[in-house]
Design a protein around this motif. Structure first.
Motif, PDB file in Angstrom:
ATOM      1  N   SER A 192       0.833  -1.314   0.053  1.00  0.00           N
ATOM      2  CA  SER A 192       0.048  -0.129   0.027  1.00  0.00           C
ATOM      3  C   SER A 192       0.974   1.258  -0.030  1.00  0.00           C
ATOM      4  O   SER A 192       0.735   2.031  -0.713  1.00  0.00           O
ATOM      5  CB  SER A 192      -0.881  -0.078   1.309  1.00  0.00           C
TER       6      SER A 192
ATOM      7  N   HIS B 273       1.595   1.348  -4.277  1.00  0.00           N
ATOM      8  CA  HIS B 273       0.253   2.204  -4.541  1.00  0.00           C
ATOM      9  C   HIS B 273       0.566   3.518  -4.232  1.00  0.00           C
ATOM     10  O   HIS B 273       0.475   4.491  -5.128  1.00  0.00           O
ATOM     11  CB  HIS B 273      -0.963   1.646  -3.833  1.00  0.00           C
TER      12      HIS B 273
ATOM     13  N   HIS C  61      -4.718  10.618  -2.269  1.00  0.00           N
ATOM     14  CA  HIS C  61      -4.619   8.787  -2.693  1.00  0.00           C
ATOM     15  C   HIS C  61      -5.383   8.171  -1.533  1.00  0.00           C
ATOM     16  O   HIS C  61      -5.150   8.498  -0.358  1.00  0.00           O
ATOM     17  CB  HIS C  61      -3.413   8.319  -2.712  1.00  0.00           C
TER      18      HIS C  61
ATOM     19  N   THR D   3      -6.104   3.867  -0.441  1.00  0.00           N
ATOM     20  CA  THR D   3      -5.762   2.769  -0.806  1.00  0.00           C
ATOM     21  C   THR D   3      -6.779   1.731   0.118  1.00  0.00           C
ATOM     22  O   THR D   3      -6.940   2.063   1.344  1.00  0.00           O
ATOM     23  CB  THR D   3      -4.449   2.067  -0.392  1.00  0.00           C
TER      24      THR D   3
ATOM     25  N   THR E 229      -7.158   9.596  -6.422  1.00  0.00           N
ATOM     26  CA  THR E 229      -6.977   8.185  -6.920  1.00  0.00           C
ATOM     27  C   THR E 229      -7.417   7.488  -5.667  1.00  0.00           C
ATOM     28  O   THR E 229      -6.947   7.276  -4.475  1.00  0.00           O
ATOM     29  CB  THR E 229      -5.644   8.207  -7.101  1.00  0.00           C
TER      30      THR E 229
ATOM     31  N   HIS F 143      -7.235   3.268  -4.866  1.00  0.00           N
ATOM     32  CA  HIS F 143      -6.427   1.930  -5.061  1.00  0.00           C
ATOM     33  C   HIS F 143      -7.135   0.846  -4.494  1.00  0.00           C
ATOM     34  O   HIS F 143      -7.424   1.021  -3.325  1.00  0.00           O
ATOM     35  CB  HIS F 143      -4.892   2.101  -4.890  1.00  0.00           C
ATOM     36  N   TRP F 144      -7.311  -0.253  -5.286  1.00  0.00           N
ATOM     37  CA  TRP F 144      -7.689  -1.668  -4.326  1.00  0.00           C
ATOM     38  C   TRP F 144      -6.343  -2.181  -4.063  1.00  0.00           C
ATOM     39  O   TRP F 144      -5.366  -2.335  -4.743  1.00  0.00           O
ATOM     40  CB  TRP F 144      -8.482  -2.314  -5.464  1.00  0.00           C
ATOM     41  N   LYS F 145      -6.168  -2.890  -2.712  1.00  0.00           N
ATOM     42  CA  LYS F 145      -5.253  -3.756  -2.433  1.00  0.00           C
ATOM     43  C   LYS F 145      -5.635  -4.967  -2.222  1.00  0.00           C
ATOM     44  O   LYS F 145      -6.583  -5.236  -1.275  1.00  0.00           O
ATOM     45  CB  LYS F 145      -4.414  -2.811  -1.493  1.00  0.00           C
TER      46      LYS F 145
END
Length: 335
Positions: free
Chosen positions: A139, A143, A242, A244, A263, A265-267
């Motif tokens: 992450s 990311h 951002h 995550t 943004t 993000h998928w983790k």
């Protein structure tokens, strides 16, 4: 290659954890090794929310499913193409969601996602770390693309849990970020401060308490609890921030993030082993790096409860503690 049977803890269907049949002692075949596998004699495991979720949602099965991801133990056999590990090595790993798990005597794992265990930790203390550390590391550094020079403010949701407990340490040790951590109880607030958080905020009053700590907003948010929080995230993040997220919310509306060009993000830390990506061995290197940081006393184990009962009874106790939502750090089950 391994032959014979082994003792394990398995589940046949999703049941409440207080049901004695939710996790059962079973005897199953010892895993057969693929060419790049090592066979690990498991000395300790930890229980993650992922384990709890899988157990609770299982469909009925005639064969027991062996749960568990995190493990620390000793290599007792190697596949024909293994080059980086040897019999007798003390190792740790977080496993592969597509394969049988770690709640067993023996665990077959691809060498590319197995690292040497920190020499300074017991198996129990080591078992607390792999899955959460990989999640936190990827992450922050994959990311969010953070470096030692990265500045700004990171807000960690669920900070007293397993991922948050190691993410605080990684962010403080390896970046120049200011770290805010959510905690709503005195015990969890004390824990995140002990780990190095610069400030504590209350997730029950997230916007107001975060804005008090960071009036200008935050740059990064780590979220294990996204449902119902998108508007709060949109308010708190600076433009071009951002997020995550590691949870599985249904019908998530991200449109409130658009005006600030935020943004999302998928983790999922299992992506690399699931798809055998070309860079799958980065998880091995990650675990080796973290082992060195632990041995240098720059990072510490997040184990807070060790249950010395590697059986269905001990694992039911561990699942119950994790499922309660009140545990800080990690719950470990050891032999």
């Amino acid at each position: 290659m391994a032959t014979g049977t082994m003792e394990a803890v398995g589940a046949y269907r999703g049941l409440p954890i207080d049901d004695p049949e939710s996790l059962q002692d079973v005897v199953v075949p010892t895993p057969q090794l693929r060419p790049r596998d090592v066979l690990v004699r498991v000395e300790a495991v930890s229980v993650n929310p992922a384990d709890v979720g899988l157990r609770g949602s299982m469909q009925r099965s005639k064969e027991p499913r062996i749960l568990g991801f995190d493990a620390a133990g000793v290599v007792v056999a190697t596949g024909t193409e293994v080059t980086t590990l040897a019999v007798g090595d003390d190792v740790w790993c977080a496993g592969d969601i597509t394969r049988a798990g770690s709640n067993a005597q023996f665990y077959a794992v691809d060498e590319r996602i197995v690292g040497h265990e920190p020499a300074s930790l017991s198996h129990a203390d080591a078992a607390a770390l792999p899955l959460t550390t990989i999640t936190a590391w990827e992450s922050l550094f994959d990311h969010f693309q953070l470096t030692a020079e990265s500045q700004g403010t990171l807000l960690i949701m669920g900070a007293a849990g397993g991922v948050g407990s190691i993410m605080i340490q990684l962010a403080k040790e390896l970046t120049s970020l200011r770290v805010l951590a959510t905690a709503s109880r005195s015990e969890s607030a004390a824990w995140v401060k002990e780990l190095g958080a610069d400030g504590v905020v209350d997730h029950h009053d997230l916007v107001a308490t975060t804005q008090k700590q960071a009036p200008g907003g935050v740059d990064f948010i780590f979220s294990p609890h996204s449902r119902g929080n998108v508007h709060a995230f949109a308010t708190l993040l600076r433009p071009f921030g951002h997020i995550t997220a590691i949870d599985d919310p249904q019908r998530l509306d991200l449109l409130p993030l658009k005006s600030k060009s935020i943004t999302w993000h998928w983790k999922l830390m299992f992506t690399r082993p699931m798809y055998e990506t070309a860079d799958m061995d980065t998880q091995k290197r990650l675990l080796e790096t973290v082992a060195s940081l632990v041995d240098e006393k720059r990072l510490r184990s997040t184990a807070t409860k060790v249950i010395d009962d590697f059986s269905a009874t001990g694992l039911r106790e561990a699942h119950s503690l994790v499922e309660s939502g009140h545990a800080v750090g990690k719950v470990v089950v050891a032999r």
